[in-house]
Write a protein that holds these residues in place. Sequence first.
Motif, PDB file in Angstrom:
ATOM      1  N   ALA A  25       0.881  -1.180   0.000  1.00  0.00           N
ATOM      2  CA  ALA A  25       0.000   0.000   0.000  1.00  0.00           C
ATOM      3  C   ALA A  25       0.915   1.226   0.000  1.00  0.00           C
ATOM      4  CB  ALA A  25      -0.956  -0.056   1.184  1.00  0.00           C
ATOM      5  N   MET A  26       0.495   2.327   0.648  1.00  0.00           N
ATOM      6  CA  MET A  26       1.288   3.560   0.559  1.00  0.00           C
ATOM      7  C   MET A  26       2.729   3.344   1.013  1.00  0.00           C
ATOM      8  SD  MET A  26      -0.129   6.030  -0.876  1.00  0.00           S
ATOM      9  CE  MET A  26       0.651   7.570  -0.488  1.00  0.00           C
ATOM     10  N   ALA A  27       2.915   2.689   2.171  1.00  0.00           N
ATOM     11  CA  ALA A  27       4.279   2.533   2.691  1.00  0.00           C
ATOM     12  C   ALA A  27       5.078   1.560   1.824  1.00  0.00           C
ATOM     13  CB  ALA A  27       4.230   2.062   4.142  1.00  0.00           C
ATOM     14  N   GLU A  52       1.794  -8.387  -2.045  1.00  0.00           N
ATOM     15  CA  GLU A  52       0.581  -7.644  -1.680  1.00  0.00           C
ATOM     16  C   GLU A  52      -0.645  -8.525  -1.915  1.00  0.00           C
ATOM     17  OE1 GLU A  52      -0.637  -4.820  -0.213  1.00  0.00           O
ATOM     18  OE2 GLU A  52      -2.587  -5.627  -0.799  1.00  0.00           O
ATOM     19  N   ALA A  53      -1.524  -8.506  -0.897  1.00  0.00           N
ATOM     20  CA  ALA A  53      -2.679  -9.408  -0.921  1.00  0.00           C
ATOM     21  C   ALA A  53      -3.760  -8.983  -1.915  1.00  0.00           C
ATOM     22  CB  ALA A  53      -3.265  -9.491   0.487  1.00  0.00           C
ATOM     23  N   HIS A  60      -8.647  -2.494  -3.243  1.00  0.00           N
ATOM     24  CA  HIS A  60      -7.421  -2.560  -2.467  1.00  0.00           C
ATOM     25  C   HIS A  60      -7.636  -1.744  -1.193  1.00  0.00           C
ATOM     26  CE1 HIS A  60      -3.287  -1.773  -1.318  1.00  0.00           C
ATOM     27  NE2 HIS A  60      -2.847  -2.608  -2.238  1.00  0.00           N
ATOM     28  N   ARG A  66     -10.213   7.128   0.315  1.00  0.00           N
ATOM     29  CA  ARG A  66      -9.639   8.234   1.098  1.00  0.00           C
ATOM     30  C   ARG A  66      -8.857   9.221   0.251  1.00  0.00           C
ATOM     31  NH1 ARG A  66      -5.932   5.078   4.960  1.00  0.00           N
ATOM     32  NH2 ARG A  66      -6.595   3.447   3.538  1.00  0.00           N
ATOM     33  N   ALA A  69      -3.644  14.254   2.951  1.00  0.00           N
ATOM     34  CA  ALA A  69      -2.806  15.444   2.771  1.00  0.00           C
ATOM     35  C   ALA A  69      -1.347  15.032   2.890  1.00  0.00           C
ATOM     36  CB  ALA A  69      -3.159  16.467   3.846  1.00  0.00           C
ATOM     37  N   LEU A 150       1.402 -13.241   2.402  1.00  0.00           N
ATOM     38  CA  LEU A 150       2.413 -13.957   3.198  1.00  0.00           C
ATOM     39  C   LEU A 150       1.669 -14.886   4.156  1.00  0.00           C
ATOM     40  CD1 LEU A 150       5.327 -14.375   4.396  1.00  0.00           C
ATOM     41  CD2 LEU A 150       4.644 -12.691   6.105  1.00  0.00           C
ATOM     42  N   ASP A 179       2.782  -4.342   6.337  1.00  0.00           N
ATOM     43  CA  ASP A 179       1.520  -5.055   6.129  1.00  0.00           C
ATOM     44  C   ASP A 179       0.422  -4.605   7.088  1.00  0.00           C
ATOM     45  OD1 ASP A 179       3.022  -6.191   8.144  1.00  0.00           O
ATOM     46  OD2 ASP A 179       2.500  -8.256   7.683  1.00  0.00           O
ATOM     47  N   GLY A 306       5.319   2.039   8.277  1.00  0.00           N
ATOM     48  CA  GLY A 306       3.946   2.470   7.991  1.00  0.00           C
ATOM     49  C   GLY A 306       3.008   2.051   9.107  1.00  0.00           C
ATOM     50  N   ASN A 307       1.768   1.700   8.714  1.00  0.00           N
ATOM     51  CA  ASN A 307       0.753   1.324   9.705  1.00  0.00           C
ATOM     52  C   ASN A 307       1.160   0.131  10.551  1.00  0.00           C
ATOM     53  OD1 ASN A 307      -1.076   3.312   9.219  1.00  0.00           O
ATOM     54  ND2 ASN A 307      -2.588   2.027   8.186  1.00  0.00           N
ATOM     55  N   GLY A 317      -3.460  14.615  10.010  1.00  0.00           N
ATOM     56  CA  GLY A 317      -2.996  14.176   8.694  1.00  0.00           C
ATOM     57  C   GLY A 317      -1.521  13.788   8.714  1.00  0.00           C
ATOM     58  N   GLY A 319      -0.270  10.391   9.377  1.00  0.00           N
ATOM     59  CA  GLY A 319       0.053   8.964   9.287  1.00  0.00           C
ATOM     60  C   GLY A 319       1.078   8.651   8.208  1.00  0.00           C
ATOM     61  N   PHE A 320       0.741   8.978   6.966  1.00  0.00           N
ATOM     62  CA  PHE A 320       1.680   8.679   5.887  1.00  0.00           C
ATOM     63  C   PHE A 320       2.904   9.582   5.976  1.00  0.00           C
ATOM     64  CE2 PHE A 320       3.263   9.516   1.552  1.00  0.00           C
ATOM     65  CZ  PHE A 320       3.849   8.274   1.351  1.00  0.00           C
ATOM     66  N   ASN A 321       2.693  10.813   6.428  1.00  0.00           N
ATOM     67  CA  ASN A 321       3.827  11.745   6.509  1.00  0.00           C
ATOM     68  C   ASN A 321       4.889  11.235   7.488  1.00  0.00           C
ATOM     69  OD1 ASN A 321       3.007  13.908   4.691  1.00  0.00           O
ATOM     70  ND2 ASN A 321       1.281  14.142   6.079  1.00  0.00           N
TER      71      ASN A 321
HETATM   72  C1  FAD Z   1      -9.649   8.559   7.357  1.00  0.00           C
HETATM   73  C2  FAD Z   1      -8.141   8.649   7.230  1.00  0.00           C
HETATM   74  C3  FAD Z   1      -7.546   9.821   6.791  1.00  0.00           C
HETATM   75  C4  FAD Z   1      -6.152   9.911   6.698  1.00  0.00           C
HETATM   76  N1  FAD Z   1      -5.576  11.100   6.296  1.00  0.00           N
HETATM   77  C5  FAD Z   1      -4.235  11.205   6.245  1.00  0.00           C
HETATM   78  C6  FAD Z   1      -3.625  12.420   5.828  1.00  0.00           C
HETATM   79  O1  FAD Z   1      -4.282  13.409   5.531  1.00  0.00           O
HETATM   80  N2  FAD Z   1      -2.247  12.466   5.757  1.00  0.00           N
HETATM   81  C7  FAD Z   1      -1.478  11.378   6.090  1.00  0.00           C
HETATM   82  O2  FAD Z   1      -0.231  11.476   6.021  1.00  0.00           O
HETATM   83  N3  FAD Z   1      -2.046  10.208   6.483  1.00  0.00           N
HETATM   84  C8  FAD Z   1      -3.394  10.105   6.562  1.00  0.00           C
HETATM   85  N4  FAD Z   1      -3.962   8.911   6.926  1.00  0.00           N
HETATM   86  C9  FAD Z   1      -3.083   7.765   7.220  1.00  0.00           C
HETATM   87  C10 FAD Z   1      -2.639   7.073   5.926  1.00  0.00           C
HETATM   88  O3  FAD Z   1      -3.753   6.764   5.139  1.00  0.00           O
HETATM   89  C11 FAD Z   1      -1.868   5.811   6.314  1.00  0.00           C
HETATM   90  O4  FAD Z   1      -0.794   6.196   7.145  1.00  0.00           O
HETATM   91  C12 FAD Z   1      -1.291   5.075   5.133  1.00  0.00           C
HETATM   92  O5  FAD Z   1      -2.254   4.884   4.126  1.00  0.00           O
HETATM   93  C13 FAD Z   1      -0.754   3.734   5.663  1.00  0.00           C
HETATM   94  O6  FAD Z   1      -0.298   2.937   4.623  1.00  0.00           O
HETATM   95  P1  FAD Z   1       0.451   1.539   4.912  1.00  0.00           P
HETATM   96  O7  FAD Z   1       0.978   1.111   3.604  1.00  0.00           O
HETATM   97  O8  FAD Z   1       1.394   1.666   6.030  1.00  0.00           O
HETATM   98  O9  FAD Z   1      -0.645   0.556   5.493  1.00  0.00           O
HETATM   99  P2  FAD Z   1      -1.998  -0.073   4.941  1.00  0.00           P
HETATM  100  O10 FAD Z   1      -2.731   0.909   4.084  1.00  0.00           O
HETATM  101  O11 FAD Z   1      -2.703  -0.594   6.139  1.00  0.00           O
HETATM  102  O12 FAD Z   1      -1.541  -1.280   3.992  1.00  0.00           O
HETATM  103  C14 FAD Z   1      -1.132  -2.519   4.425  1.00  0.00           C
HETATM  104  C15 FAD Z   1      -1.105  -3.409   3.180  1.00  0.00           C
HETATM  105  O13 FAD Z   1      -0.595  -4.686   3.533  1.00  0.00           O
HETATM  106  C16 FAD Z   1      -1.332  -5.686   2.852  1.00  0.00           C
HETATM  107  N5  FAD Z   1      -1.225  -6.926   3.630  1.00  0.00           N
HETATM  108  C17 FAD Z   1      -1.646  -7.156   4.890  1.00  0.00           C
HETATM  109  N6  FAD Z   1      -1.339  -8.399   5.275  1.00  0.00           N
HETATM  110  C18 FAD Z   1      -0.694  -8.972   4.229  1.00  0.00           C
HETATM  111  C19 FAD Z   1      -0.121 -10.261   4.006  1.00  0.00           C
HETATM  112  N7  FAD Z   1      -0.130 -11.228   4.956  1.00  0.00           N
HETATM  113  N8  FAD Z   1       0.451 -10.515   2.807  1.00  0.00           N
HETATM  114  C20 FAD Z   1       0.496  -9.565   1.828  1.00  0.00           C
HETATM  115  N9  FAD Z   1      -0.037  -8.319   1.999  1.00  0.00           N
HETATM  116  C21 FAD Z   1      -0.616  -8.039   3.178  1.00  0.00           C
HETATM  117  C22 FAD Z   1      -2.749  -5.128   2.793  1.00  0.00           C
HETATM  118  O14 FAD Z   1      -3.501  -5.713   1.738  1.00  0.00           O
HETATM  119  C23 FAD Z   1      -2.492  -3.636   2.569  1.00  0.00           C
HETATM  120  O15 FAD Z   1      -2.459  -3.302   1.217  1.00  0.00           O
HETATM  121  C24 FAD Z   1      -5.350   8.797   7.044  1.00  0.00           C
HETATM  122  C25 FAD Z   1      -5.954   7.604   7.475  1.00  0.00           C
HETATM  123  C26 FAD Z   1      -7.333   7.534   7.587  1.00  0.00           C
HETATM  124  C27 FAD Z   1      -7.960   6.240   8.075  1.00  0.00           C
END
Ligand code: FAD
Length: 423
Positions: A25-27, A52-53, A60, A66, A69, A150, A179, A306-307, A317, A319-321
């Motif tokens: 995903a984003m991270a 990626e699942a 996705h 969403r 910012a 995974l 993940d 990431g998450n 805003g 989380g991703f930053n």
């Molecule tokens: C309502 C809302 C508003 C937001 N606004 C902002 C903002 O304005 N600015 C900002 O910086 N952040 C914001 N965020 C936070 C931001 O969206 C997240 O920090 C970011 O999207 C996290 O991405 P990630 O890749 O870490 O995690 P996730 O998006 O949780 O992705 C995890 C990925 O791992 C995959 N996965 C999981 N388990 C497995 C496995 N076993 N095998 C393979 N793949 C797997 C999943 O399918 C998924 O694609 C907001 C969040 C929310 C909920």
Amino acid sequence: MNPQVDAQAVSQECTELDIAIVGGAMAGATLALGLASLARKLSRPLKIAVIEAFDPAKQHPGFDARSIAIANGSVFELKRLGIWPLLADLGTAITDIHVSDRGHFGMTELNAEQFALDSLGQVVELERVGQRLFSAIGNSDIQLYCPARLEKLQTSAAGHSLTLSNGQRLSCRLLLAADGVNSSVRAQQQQVLQQFEFGQSAVIANIATDKPHNGMAWERFTEHGPLALLPMGDSDGQARLSLVWALPHEEAERVQALPQAEFLQQLQQAFGYRAGRFVAVGERHRYPLSLSYMPRPIYHRTLYLGNAAQTLHPIAGQGFNLGLRDLVTVLETLEPVLAEGADPGAAQVLHAYHAAREQDRRQTINNIEFLVRGFSNNYWPLVAGRNLGLRILSWCPPLKTPVAHRAMGWHRQSAACLFSRSQ
Ligand SMILES: Cc1cc2nc3c(=O)[nH]c(=O)nc-3n(C[C@H](O)[C@H](O)[C@H](O)COP(=O)(O)OP(=O)(O)OC[C@H]3O[C@@H](n4cnc5c(N)ncnc54)[C@H](O)[C@@H]3O)c2cc1C
């Protein structure tokens, strides 16, 4: 050549990698592209895979409805990584941020001009971002296993062995766990995650208004929880805002289900008319909000990002930053290691990363927790304190600088970066 691996192919052979990223995903997707660009810069072959699942062309969970910012400092980092040009035309500039406390006198405003910037940040729609990032991954040497999950992780002194849901087997020297909050890597490695419940869910939706936003983003604290409106690109000539409305769980469920007219009327009542009249609302989605945090986002030959490492309330805003600042530090930590052809999963690499990130992670998380608890509370000394704080910020512009630097993600940058940011 597109090295995407046929997800249906079942192979008992083990593919050897340098670095495996679980979660695209984003991270995970940003990190994979950052690593590929680092390998090019060093002229070092680097075998990287993303697992990626979910297929981003279908549904996705990380690239959904969403909008987020991306702070000015993060845009700067994405430019340095060569990723921002893929996304630039999707962005809507935030030129002003207006912060207020509903029913009280406190308010303050930040604007890009005060900081000699074109914008304080950019708003992007995640679904479209996902398509661009995956298309760039498809055009690179990164091996993409998608859709594939995974399933099993086995660890030895020299690395990890990964078994995917399609039977494929991979091995790597460094595992990057991106993940998400329910990380399967974390579960399999039995690592600690601290979680705090805010008792809130966020209702998100796109809102059409009768007035142009002119790049303004609004953050309004209400007695039930914070509400943010971000500027988006127009649709059919109508100005659009992206809403994040944090409310107690039952209230969020009720508001999500309201008929359109009643939803708009209640939103208008909570927010006021600063952004004009709300005339239409798109599909509404709901996210339960909590704060989760791994105090130690490292384990044997593993980094959590990431998450998976931290999930924040979306109030500021960040989380991703924050996640992007982590990713940039991963790349900076790995650069000399890969340049020397040394082991990317060595313990000292992981410890150096952790030491470099600890303070910013802790401080950002503490600030957000303070904001959420402090501004969702009607205890009068807190109400008076936060309103006085907002007023002092609006009366005394120099005090805004550290606040703005943090909001824009500039506190991490070196003086050289700060100097060159407007160039
Ligand atoms: C309502 C809302 C508003 C937001 N606004 C902002 C903002 O304005 N600015 C900002 O910086 N952040 C914001 N965020 C936070 C931001 O969206 C997240 O920090 C970011 O999207 C996290 O991405 P990630 O890749 O870490 O995690 P996730 O998006 O949780 O992705 C995890 C990925 O791992 C995959 N996965 C999981 N388990 C497995 C496995 N076993 N095998 C393979 N793949 C797997 C999943 O399918 C998924 O694609 C907001 C969040 C929310 C909920």
